[in-house]
Scaffold this motif. Structure first.
Motif, PDB file in Angstrom:
ATOM      1  N   ARG A   6      32.504  32.854  30.399  1.00 48.23           N
ATOM      2  CA  ARG A   6      33.597  31.919  30.162  1.00 48.23           C
ATOM      3  C   ARG A   6      34.381  31.665  31.440  1.00 48.23           C
ATOM      4  O   ARG A   6      34.419  32.485  32.347  1.00 48.23           O
ATOM      5  CB  ARG A   6      34.528  32.445  29.064  1.00 48.23           C
ATOM      6  CG  ARG A   6      35.261  33.710  29.436  1.00 48.23           C
ATOM      7  CD  ARG A   6      35.937  34.300  28.215  1.00 48.23           C
ATOM      8  NE  ARG A   6      36.955  33.430  27.676  1.00 48.23           N
ATOM      9  CZ  ARG A   6      38.231  33.472  28.060  1.00 48.23           C
ATOM     10  NH1 ARG A   6      38.621  34.320  28.986  1.00 48.23           N
ATOM     11  NH2 ARG A   6      39.114  32.673  27.507  1.00 48.23           N
ATOM     12  N   VAL A   7      35.012  30.502  31.501  1.00 49.10           N
ATOM     13  CA  VAL A   7      35.804  30.115  32.658  1.00 49.10           C
ATOM     14  C   VAL A   7      36.860  31.185  32.919  1.00 49.10           C
ATOM     15  O   VAL A   7      37.524  31.666  32.013  1.00 49.10           O
ATOM     16  CB  VAL A   7      36.474  28.747  32.420  1.00 49.10           C
ATOM     17  CG1 VAL A   7      37.415  28.414  33.566  1.00 49.10           C
ATOM     18  CG2 VAL A   7      35.422  27.669  32.271  1.00 49.10           C
ATOM     19  N   GLY A   8      37.026  31.546  34.198  1.00 46.26           N
ATOM     20  CA  GLY A   8      38.017  32.543  34.554  1.00 46.26           C
ATOM     21  C   GLY A   8      37.412  33.895  34.877  1.00 46.26           C
ATOM     22  O   GLY A   8      38.015  34.699  35.566  1.00 46.26           O
ATOM     23  N   LEU A 162      47.421  40.399  34.014  1.00 44.13           N
ATOM     24  CA  LEU A 162      46.923  39.472  35.030  1.00 44.13           C
ATOM     25  C   LEU A 162      46.866  38.040  34.506  1.00 44.13           C
ATOM     26  O   LEU A 162      47.104  37.088  35.255  1.00 44.13           O
ATOM     27  CB  LEU A 162      45.554  39.924  35.517  1.00 44.13           C
ATOM     28  CG  LEU A 162      45.600  41.141  36.447  1.00 44.13           C
ATOM     29  CD1 LEU A 162      44.203  41.681  36.698  1.00 44.13           C
ATOM     30  CD2 LEU A 162      46.266  40.774  37.770  1.00 44.13           C
ATOM     31  N   ALA A 163      46.553  37.873  33.233  1.00 43.93           N
ATOM     32  CA  ALA A 163      46.565  36.525  32.649  1.00 43.93           C
ATOM     33  C   ALA A 163      47.974  35.942  32.708  1.00 43.93           C
ATOM     34  O   ALA A 163      48.160  34.759  33.011  1.00 43.93           O
ATOM     35  CB  ALA A 163      46.063  36.568  31.215  1.00 43.93           C
ATOM     36  N   ALA A 164      48.969  36.788  32.445  1.00 44.72           N
ATOM     37  CA  ALA A 164      50.352  36.333  32.508  1.00 44.72           C
ATOM     38  C   ALA A 164      50.749  35.951  33.930  1.00 44.72           C
ATOM     39  O   ALA A 164      51.610  35.092  34.139  1.00 44.72           O
ATOM     40  CB  ALA A 164      51.285  37.425  31.981  1.00 44.72           C
ATOM     41  N   ALA A 165      50.099  36.582  34.914  1.00 45.27           N
ATOM     42  CA  ALA A 165      50.380  36.274  36.319  1.00 45.27           C
ATOM     43  C   ALA A 165      49.525  35.120  36.831  1.00 45.27           C
ATOM     44  O   ALA A 165      49.590  34.765  38.009  1.00 45.27           O
ATOM     45  CB  ALA A 165      50.138  37.517  37.169  1.00 45.27           C
ATOM     46  N   PRO A 168      43.401  35.575  35.842  1.00 42.76           N
ATOM     47  CA  PRO A 168      42.472  36.202  34.889  1.00 42.76           C
ATOM     48  C   PRO A 168      41.378  36.976  35.622  1.00 42.76           C
ATOM     49  O   PRO A 168      40.923  36.582  36.689  1.00 42.76           O
ATOM     50  CB  PRO A 168      41.903  35.008  34.112  1.00 42.76           C
ATOM     51  CG  PRO A 168      42.113  33.830  35.001  1.00 42.76           C
ATOM     52  CD  PRO A 168      43.382  34.102  35.752  1.00 42.76           C
ATOM     53  N   VAL A 169      40.989  38.083  35.023  1.00 39.51           N
ATOM     54  CA  VAL A 169      40.041  38.971  35.669  1.00 39.51           C
ATOM     55  C   VAL A 169      38.882  39.271  34.716  1.00 39.51           C
ATOM     56  O   VAL A 169      39.049  39.282  33.500  1.00 39.51           O
ATOM     57  CB  VAL A 169      40.762  40.276  36.091  1.00 39.51           C
ATOM     58  CG1 VAL A 169      41.182  41.085  34.871  1.00 39.51           C
ATOM     59  CG2 VAL A 169      39.920  41.122  37.027  1.00 39.51           C
ATOM     60  N   ALA A 170      37.711  39.493  35.290  1.00 37.59           N
ATOM     61  CA  ALA A 170      36.531  39.819  34.488  1.00 37.59           C
ATOM     62  C   ALA A 170      36.660  41.220  33.908  1.00 37.59           C
ATOM     63  O   ALA A 170      37.390  42.066  34.416  1.00 37.59           O
ATOM     64  CB  ALA A 170      35.270  39.718  35.347  1.00 37.59           C
ATOM     65  N   ALA A 171      35.923  41.478  32.826  1.00 36.98           N
ATOM     66  CA  ALA A 171      35.993  42.783  32.175  1.00 36.98           C
ATOM     67  C   ALA A 171      34.718  43.053  31.401  1.00 36.98           C
ATOM     68  O   ALA A 171      33.928  42.151  31.110  1.00 36.98           O
ATOM     69  CB  ALA A 171      37.194  42.848  31.233  1.00 36.98           C
ATOM     70  N   SER A 172      34.531  44.334  31.090  1.00 34.84           N
ATOM     71  CA  SER A 172      33.509  44.749  30.124  1.00 34.84           C
ATOM     72  C   SER A 172      34.229  45.504  29.018  1.00 34.84           C
ATOM     73  O   SER A 172      35.314  46.051  29.237  1.00 34.84           O
ATOM     74  CB  SER A 172      32.447  45.630  30.786  1.00 34.84           C
ATOM     75  OG  SER A 172      33.008  46.858  31.204  1.00 34.84           O
TER      76      SER A 172
END
Length: 275
Positions: A6-8, A162-165, A168-172
């Motif tokens: 997904r985007v981001g 991070l989304a609030a800042a 957005p960052v990737a994750a598992s």
């Protein structure tokens, strides 16, 4: 076929369409490369980068005074001989300890020392979540960090901050998400809505007697826009077998072996800067 997430979350995954390593599986050096000890030290990560790695797996704990330290274990005994926990010590106290002769780095030092590297970061304790989010934001590193944790709440907390800042960052996913994916993905398509905040399933090949990674999981993960990264794979034959199966990434303690496997397949090195 490696699907775009997904985007981001796409910038971290440099093997998606249009990215520098498009279509290639990723190689992760697990805690750097330290065959003679010294895991998670600047020396170990530098050794991995010199081998050609662009992806480095690491772990973070918070010190007593709120500094994010690069260290795997909750306590210091195995690697330093110190009997206390990381969280019992100040950053100054930790800086005086040695792991195979090397100091314990802070996460800030890691980001500064390896400006082009991508980091797979395992959040080991609750206090680390906010510290990690602030460090990623402070260094503008959201595009080169993937956040992981066995505890899904910690991972989600980092992502929310991070989304609030606006970063957005990737994750598992954590244990529950991985378990759900492994059970369902071996049988049926994965609902993307269940994994809307993650870019990759980072899983062991087996959990006890249960096989986690197989053709069905890989196919269903790809259909849901998720990559499959397998840890920790240390034997050359297993690396080739999993790559032939279609996994999108492998993490290994034996970075030299994984580098050789990737070189044989013509997809090495992977440390080139983006752009």
């Amino acid at each position: 076929m490696i699907e775009a997430p997904r985007v981001g979350t796409a910038p971290y995954l440099r093997n998606t369409a249009g990215s520098p390593l498009a279509g290639s599986p990723l190689a992760f050096s697990h805690r750097g490369f330290a065959p003679n000890g010294g895991e998670n030290t600047l020396k170990a990560f530098n050794a991995a980068v010199e081998l050609g790695f662009g992806y480095l797996e690491t772990d973070v704990h918070a010190s007593r005074d709120g500094v994010l330290m690069v260290f795997h274990d909750e306590d210091l005994r195995r690697l330093t001989g110190e009997t206390r926990k990381v969280s019992d010590c100040t950053a100054a106290e930790l800086a005086r300890l040695r792991v195979a002769g090397e100091p314990i780095p802070t996460f800030d030092q890691l980001l500064e020392a390896f400006g082009h590297a991508h980091f797979n970061v395992d959040v080991k304790d609750p206090a680390s979540a906010a510290l990690l989010a602030r460090a990623i934001d402070r260094h503008g590193a959201a595009d080169r960090v993937l956040v992981a944790s066995f505890n899904g709440r910690r991972r989600a907390a980092v992502q929310r901050m991070l989304a609030a800042a606006g970063a957005p960052v990737a994750a598992s996913p954590g244990v529950l998400g991985v378990g759900a994916a492994a059970l369902l993905g071996s049988l049926a398509p994965l609902p993307r809505s269940w994994f809307r905040n993650v870019a990759a399933l980072q899983v062991p090949e087996r959990h006890g007697a249960i096989r986690v990674v197989g053709p069905n999981l890989i196919r269903h993960a790809h259909a849901a826009g998720l990559q499959v990264h397998v840890w920790v794979v240390n034997e050359e034959a297993d690396m080739h077998r999993l790559l032939d199966l279609g996994v999108d990434g492998i993490m290994s303690d034996n970075a030299d072996v994984l580098a050789r496997v990737m070189a044989v397949r013509g997809i090495w090195p992977q440390d080139r800067p983006a752009g």
